[in-house]
Structures are given as C-alpha cells and as structure tokens.
Design a protein around this motif. Structure first.
Motif, PDB file in Angstrom:
ATOM      1  N   GLU A   1       5.399  12.241  12.123  1.00  0.00           N
ATOM      2  CA  GLU A   1       3.861  12.635  12.993  1.00  0.00           C
ATOM      3  C   GLU A   1       3.772  12.845  11.678  1.00  0.00           C
ATOM      4  N   VAL A   2       2.257  12.182  12.069  1.00  0.00           N
ATOM      5  CA  VAL A   2       1.425  12.182  10.769  1.00  0.00           C
ATOM      6  C   VAL A   2      -0.072  12.939  11.378  1.00  0.00           C
ATOM      7  N   PRO A   3      -0.637  14.033  11.134  1.00  0.00           N
ATOM      8  CA  PRO A   3      -1.132  14.788  11.730  1.00  0.00           C
ATOM      9  C   PRO A   3      -2.305  13.906  11.030  1.00  0.00           C
ATOM     10  N   GLU A   4      -2.754  13.479  10.144  1.00  0.00           N
ATOM     11  CA  GLU A   4      -4.281  13.325   9.940  1.00  0.00           C
ATOM     12  C   GLU A   4      -4.417  11.878  10.225  1.00  0.00           C
ATOM     13  N   LEU A   5      -3.372  11.467  10.773  1.00  0.00           N
ATOM     14  CA  LEU A   5      -4.121   9.443  11.415  1.00  0.00           C
ATOM     15  C   LEU A   5      -3.750  10.087  13.397  1.00  0.00           C
ATOM     16  N   PRO A   6      -4.416  10.532  14.040  1.00  0.00           N
ATOM     17  CA  PRO A   6      -4.201  11.093  15.761  1.00  0.00           C
ATOM     18  C   PRO A   6      -3.557   9.870  16.360  1.00  0.00           C
ATOM     19  N   GLY A   7      -2.152  10.717  17.166  1.00  0.00           N
ATOM     20  CA  GLY A   7      -1.501   9.473  17.310  1.00  0.00           C
ATOM     21  C   GLY A   7      -0.304   8.240  17.138  1.00  0.00           C
ATOM     22  N   CYS A   8      -0.898   8.452  15.245  1.00  0.00           N
ATOM     23  CA  CYS A   8       0.584   8.097  14.568  1.00  0.00           C
ATOM     24  C   CYS A   8       2.050   9.278  14.623  1.00  0.00           C
ATOM     25  N   ALA A   9       2.910   8.557  15.187  1.00  0.00           N
ATOM     26  CA  ALA A   9       4.559   8.363  15.128  1.00  0.00           C
ATOM     27  C   ALA A   9       5.291   7.467  15.303  1.00  0.00           C
ATOM     28  N   ALA A  10       6.276   8.332  15.225  1.00  0.00           N
ATOM     29  CA  ALA A  10       7.404   7.465  15.660  1.00  0.00           C
ATOM     30  C   ALA A  10       8.736   8.230  15.092  1.00  0.00           C
TER      31      ALA A  10
ATOM     32  N   VAL B   1       5.786   2.094   8.910  1.00  0.00           N
ATOM     33  CA  VAL B   1       5.628   0.506   9.272  1.00  0.00           C
ATOM     34  C   VAL B   1       4.911   0.802  10.740  1.00  0.00           C
ATOM     35  N   ILE B   2       4.412   2.344  11.550  1.00  0.00           N
ATOM     36  CA  ILE B   2       3.221   2.238  12.306  1.00  0.00           C
ATOM     37  C   ILE B   2       2.288   2.741  11.039  1.00  0.00           C
ATOM     38  N   MET B   3       1.874   3.769  10.199  1.00  0.00           N
ATOM     39  CA  MET B   3       0.615   4.188   9.838  1.00  0.00           C
ATOM     40  C   MET B   3       0.410   3.137   9.341  1.00  0.00           C
ATOM     41  N   GLN B   4       1.003   1.047   8.656  1.00  0.00           N
ATOM     42  CA  GLN B   4       0.158   0.692   8.338  1.00  0.00           C
ATOM     43  C   GLN B   4      -0.513   0.108   9.372  1.00  0.00           C
ATOM     44  N   GLU B   5       0.607  -0.098  10.619  1.00  0.00           N
ATOM     45  CA  GLU B   5      -0.503  -0.858  11.401  1.00  0.00           C
ATOM     46  C   GLU B   5      -1.797  -0.378  11.921  1.00  0.00           C
ATOM     47  N   TRP B   6      -1.787   1.784  12.284  1.00  0.00           N
ATOM     48  CA  TRP B   6      -2.557   2.743  12.448  1.00  0.00           C
ATOM     49  C   TRP B   6      -4.457   2.272  11.077  1.00  0.00           C
ATOM     50  N   ILE B   7      -3.673   2.143  10.154  1.00  0.00           N
ATOM     51  CA  ILE B   7      -4.749   1.990   9.493  1.00  0.00           C
ATOM     52  C   ILE B   7      -5.521   0.334   9.422  1.00  0.00           C
TER      53      ILE B   7
ATOM     54  N   MET C   1       0.803  -1.439  -0.104  1.00  0.00           N
ATOM     55  CA  MET C   1       0.243   0.171  -0.110  1.00  0.00           C
ATOM     56  C   MET C   1       0.877   1.169   0.040  1.00  0.00           C
ATOM     57  N   ILE C   2       0.799   1.852  -0.643  1.00  0.00           N
ATOM     58  CA  ILE C   2       1.356   3.296  -0.986  1.00  0.00           C
ATOM     59  C   ILE C   2       0.977   4.833   0.126  1.00  0.00           C
ATOM     60  N   MET C   3       1.425   4.969   0.576  1.00  0.00           N
ATOM     61  CA  MET C   3       0.768   5.986   1.671  1.00  0.00           C
ATOM     62  C   MET C   3       1.141   7.450   1.566  1.00  0.00           C
ATOM     63  N   LYS C   4       0.038   7.861   1.439  1.00  0.00           N
ATOM     64  CA  LYS C   4      -0.022   9.059   0.810  1.00  0.00           C
ATOM     65  C   LYS C   4      -0.447  10.162   1.360  1.00  0.00           C
ATOM     66  N   TYR C   5      -0.444   9.732   3.269  1.00  0.00           N
ATOM     67  CA  TYR C   5      -0.232  11.157   4.627  1.00  0.00           C
ATOM     68  C   TYR C   5       0.364  11.569   4.419  1.00  0.00           C
ATOM     69  N   GLU C   6       0.721  13.259   4.779  1.00  0.00           N
ATOM     70  CA  GLU C   6       1.850  13.789   4.988  1.00  0.00           C
ATOM     71  C   GLU C   6       2.013  13.795   6.331  1.00  0.00           C
ATOM     72  N   VAL C   7       3.593  13.696   6.020  1.00  0.00           N
ATOM     73  CA  VAL C   7       4.533  13.057   7.046  1.00  0.00           C
ATOM     74  C   VAL C   7       5.042  14.604   7.493  1.00  0.00           C
ATOM     75  N   ILE C   8       5.306  14.741   9.017  1.00  0.00           N
ATOM     76  CA  ILE C   8       6.250  15.686   8.935  1.00  0.00           C
ATOM     77  C   ILE C   8       7.379  15.495  10.188  1.00  0.00           C
TER      78      ILE C   8
END
Length: 70
Positions: A21-30, A44-50, A1-8
């Motif tokens: 941090e991924v602002p669009e996915l609350p609490g998603c950070a590494a 990895v964390i984005m995939q697990e969050w989803i 899966m290609i992640m298209k979320y903004e990462v700061i």
C-alpha cells in the motif's frame, strides 16, 4: 520516474498474499505472491495512479518521506 513514496508491505492471511500500500496515494495498492512481486506490482500501480491523476487535473501529492504509519 523514481518513486519516493513510502510503501507498506504486509502479509494478508485472509488473502494468502503480500499486500503493498502507498498511504500518500489514496487507494493505491497491489498484491503479489512474494514480497518482491508485491513491490514490483505497486510500482506499476503508483505510475498509473499518478498518470491518471494528472490526466484528470487532480493534485499529485509530493512524497513526504518516512511516515509514522508503522
């Protein structure tokens, strides 16, 4: 899966590590010792969050593209 979320990604002086941090996915950070490691870890964390949100029947927000956080 290609992640298209903004990462700061930024340096945390307090933690002496890069934070991603991924602002669009609350609490998603590494974190990571390098910029690249932080990015790899947050992917990895984005995939697990989803996956977790889907398992719990929660809504997974659609990526909005560039946000105005920075």
């Amino acid at each position: 899966m290609i992640m298209k979320y903004e990462v700061i990604i930024y340096w945390s002086q307090e933690d002496q590590t890069f934070i991603a941090e991924v602002p669009e996915l609350p609490g998603c950070a590494a974190d990571g010792e390098t910029y690249q490691e932080a990015l790899q870890n947050v992917e990895v964390i984005m995939q697990e969050w989803i996956e977790t949100a889907q398992e719990l029947g929660r809504i997974v927000p659609q990526p909005k593209g560039r946000l105005l956080f920075a």
